[in-house]
Design a protein around this motif. Sequence first.
Motif, PDB file in Angstrom:
ATOM      1  N   ILE A   8      -8.999 -39.258 -11.461  1.00  0.00           N
ATOM      2  CA  ILE A   8      -7.725 -39.046 -12.142  1.00  0.00           C
ATOM      3  C   ILE A   8      -7.963 -38.485 -13.536  1.00  0.00           C
ATOM      4  O   ILE A   8      -8.903 -38.887 -14.222  1.00  0.00           O
ATOM      5  N   ASP A   9      -7.125 -37.531 -13.916  1.00  0.00           N
ATOM      6  CA  ASP A   9      -7.166 -36.971 -15.267  1.00  0.00           C
ATOM      7  C   ASP A   9      -5.839 -36.252 -15.512  1.00  0.00           C
ATOM      8  O   ASP A   9      -5.032 -36.082 -14.599  1.00  0.00           O
ATOM      9  N   SER A  10      -5.667 -35.816 -16.743  1.00  0.00           N
ATOM     10  CA  SER A  10      -4.458 -35.041 -17.054  1.00  0.00           C
ATOM     11  C   SER A  10      -4.506 -33.735 -16.263  1.00  0.00           C
ATOM     12  O   SER A  10      -5.582 -33.253 -15.904  1.00  0.00           O
ATOM     13  N   LYS A  11      -3.347 -33.165 -16.008  1.00  0.00           N
ATOM     14  CA  LYS A  11      -3.300 -31.898 -15.267  1.00  0.00           C
ATOM     15  C   LYS A  11      -4.132 -30.828 -15.971  1.00  0.00           C
ATOM     16  O   LYS A  11      -4.797 -30.027 -15.317  1.00  0.00           O
ATOM     17  N   ASP A  12      -4.108 -30.821 -17.298  1.00  0.00           N
ATOM     18  CA  ASP A  12      -4.829 -29.805 -18.068  1.00  0.00           C
ATOM     19  C   ASP A  12      -6.341 -29.920 -17.918  1.00  0.00           C
ATOM     20  O   ASP A  12      -7.047 -28.914 -17.944  1.00  0.00           O
ATOM     21  N   ASN A  13      -6.865 -31.132 -17.805  1.00  0.00           N
ATOM     22  CA  ASN A  13      -8.312 -31.342 -17.761  1.00  0.00           C
ATOM     23  C   ASN A  13      -8.852 -31.613 -16.365  1.00  0.00           C
ATOM     24  O   ASN A  13     -10.059 -31.776 -16.190  1.00  0.00           O
ATOM     25  N   PHE A  14      -7.975 -31.672 -15.375  1.00  0.00           N
ATOM     26  CA  PHE A  14      -8.400 -32.083 -14.043  1.00  0.00           C
ATOM     27  C   PHE A  14      -9.450 -31.159 -13.439  1.00  0.00           C
ATOM     28  O   PHE A  14     -10.369 -31.623 -12.767  1.00  0.00           O
ATOM     29  N   SER A  15      -9.347 -29.876 -13.682  1.00  0.00           N
ATOM     30  CA  SER A  15     -10.314 -28.941 -13.078  1.00  0.00           C
ATOM     31  C   SER A  15     -11.737 -29.218 -13.565  1.00  0.00           C
ATOM     32  O   SER A  15     -12.694 -28.992 -12.830  1.00  0.00           O
ATOM     33  N   LYS A  16     -11.898 -29.723 -14.773  1.00  0.00           N
ATOM     34  CA  LYS A  16     -13.235 -30.099 -15.267  1.00  0.00           C
ATOM     35  C   LYS A  16     -13.678 -31.429 -14.662  1.00  0.00           C
ATOM     36  O   LYS A  16     -14.806 -31.572 -14.212  1.00  0.00           O
ATOM     37  N   SER A  17     -12.782 -32.401 -14.672  1.00  0.00           N
ATOM     38  CA  SER A  17     -13.128 -33.732 -14.164  1.00  0.00           C
ATOM     39  C   SER A  17     -13.438 -33.713 -12.677  1.00  0.00           C
ATOM     40  O   SER A  17     -14.341 -34.416 -12.223  1.00  0.00           O
ATOM     41  N   ILE A  18     -12.706 -32.930 -11.908  1.00  0.00           N
ATOM     42  CA  ILE A  18     -12.893 -32.945 -10.464  1.00  0.00           C
ATOM     43  C   ILE A  18     -14.292 -32.455 -10.081  1.00  0.00           C
ATOM     44  O   ILE A  18     -14.849 -32.893  -9.074  1.00  0.00           O
ATOM     45  N   GLN A  19     -14.888 -31.594 -10.893  1.00  0.00           N
ATOM     46  CA  GLN A  19     -16.259 -31.159 -10.617  1.00  0.00           C
ATOM     47  C   GLN A  19     -17.225 -32.334 -10.691  1.00  0.00           C
ATOM     48  O   GLN A  19     -18.095 -32.503  -9.829  1.00  0.00           O
ATOM     49  N   GLN A  20     -17.074 -33.173 -11.730  1.00  0.00           N
ATOM     50  CA  GLN A  20     -17.930 -34.350 -11.879  1.00  0.00           C
ATOM     51  C   GLN A  20     -17.640 -35.357 -10.762  1.00  0.00           C
ATOM     52  O   GLN A  20     -18.560 -35.918 -10.162  1.00  0.00           O
ATOM     53  N   CYS A  21     -16.358 -35.587 -10.503  1.00  0.00           N
ATOM     54  CA  CYS A  21     -15.974 -36.532  -9.449  1.00  0.00           C
ATOM     55  C   CYS A  21     -16.534 -36.110  -8.093  1.00  0.00           C
ATOM     56  O   CYS A  21     -17.120 -36.925  -7.375  1.00  0.00           O
ATOM     57  N   ASN A  22     -16.329 -34.847  -7.737  1.00  0.00           N
ATOM     58  CA  ASN A  22     -16.811 -34.368  -6.439  1.00  0.00           C
ATOM     59  C   ASN A  22     -18.314 -34.528  -6.300  1.00  0.00           C
ATOM     60  O   ASN A  22     -18.815 -34.903  -5.248  1.00  0.00           O
ATOM     61  N   GLN A  23     -19.042 -34.253  -7.379  1.00  0.00           N
ATOM     62  CA  GLN A  23     -20.501 -34.383  -7.332  1.00  0.00           C
ATOM     63  C   GLN A  23     -20.902 -35.825  -7.041  1.00  0.00           C
ATOM     64  O   GLN A  23     -21.779 -36.081  -6.220  1.00  0.00           O
ATOM     65  N   ILE A  24     -20.254 -36.769  -7.692  1.00  0.00           N
ATOM     66  CA  ILE A  24     -20.564 -38.182  -7.465  1.00  0.00           C
ATOM     67  C   ILE A  24     -20.083 -38.615  -6.084  1.00  0.00           C
ATOM     68  O   ILE A  24     -20.807 -39.269  -5.331  1.00  0.00           O
ATOM     69  N   MET A  25     -18.853 -38.238  -5.716  1.00  0.00           N
ATOM     70  CA  MET A  25     -18.292 -38.662  -4.427  1.00  0.00           C
ATOM     71  C   MET A  25     -19.113 -38.145  -3.246  1.00  0.00           C
ATOM     72  O   MET A  25     -19.247 -38.840  -2.245  1.00  0.00           O
TER      73      MET A  25
END
Length: 186
Positions: A154-171
């Motif tokens: 979860i992150d703000s809509k503005d920052n989600f594209s950055k966070s999802i890269q980290q999340c996907n790598q861990i997931m």
Amino acid sequence: KNVVIAFLTMISVSAFAAPQPATSTSALTNPETGNAFLHKGFSLKTEGSSWVPVANSEASILDSVRFAAKDSSSNAGFLSVRTEKVAKNASLELYTRKWMRDYPNYGFEVLSSKPFTLNGSPALVVDMLSRTKNKQIRQVVLKNDDRIAVMTCIDSKDNFSKSIQQCNQIMKSFSWVSDSANTLKK
């Protein structure tokens, strides 16, 4: 000569050991290796990611782990991993359908959902938006026998594209650990 070789071997081996077993410098607790969560029944690696496990400030009855950027503020994106027991014959589809139909009541718009397989386990990915809090969310739900894992990024809509890269790598590194192979749990 043999004494010198034995002494040098002992020094080199102890140089890589933790000062105490299972302490913060031990391979058992290093989240990069994936072993830190064996006692919870799964392996999850942060290797190559800038995210680390963080203390969960909220009191919860749920068994969960939370990850965030090393230098994050309290309102930055994060990944949480929650596990729970379910009936062994419960289907992943029915489990997720039950709570997905309630999401609109809580202000979430489900953008998409798609079944897939992650490291041999059936999984479902759900992407959604929070209409009231300007947040974007991705959940990955996995089932193994009588256990469910829900990973939520979860992150703000503005920052989600950055966070999802980290999340996907861990997931992507998530894998279940069998009880027989899980010696730390016993």
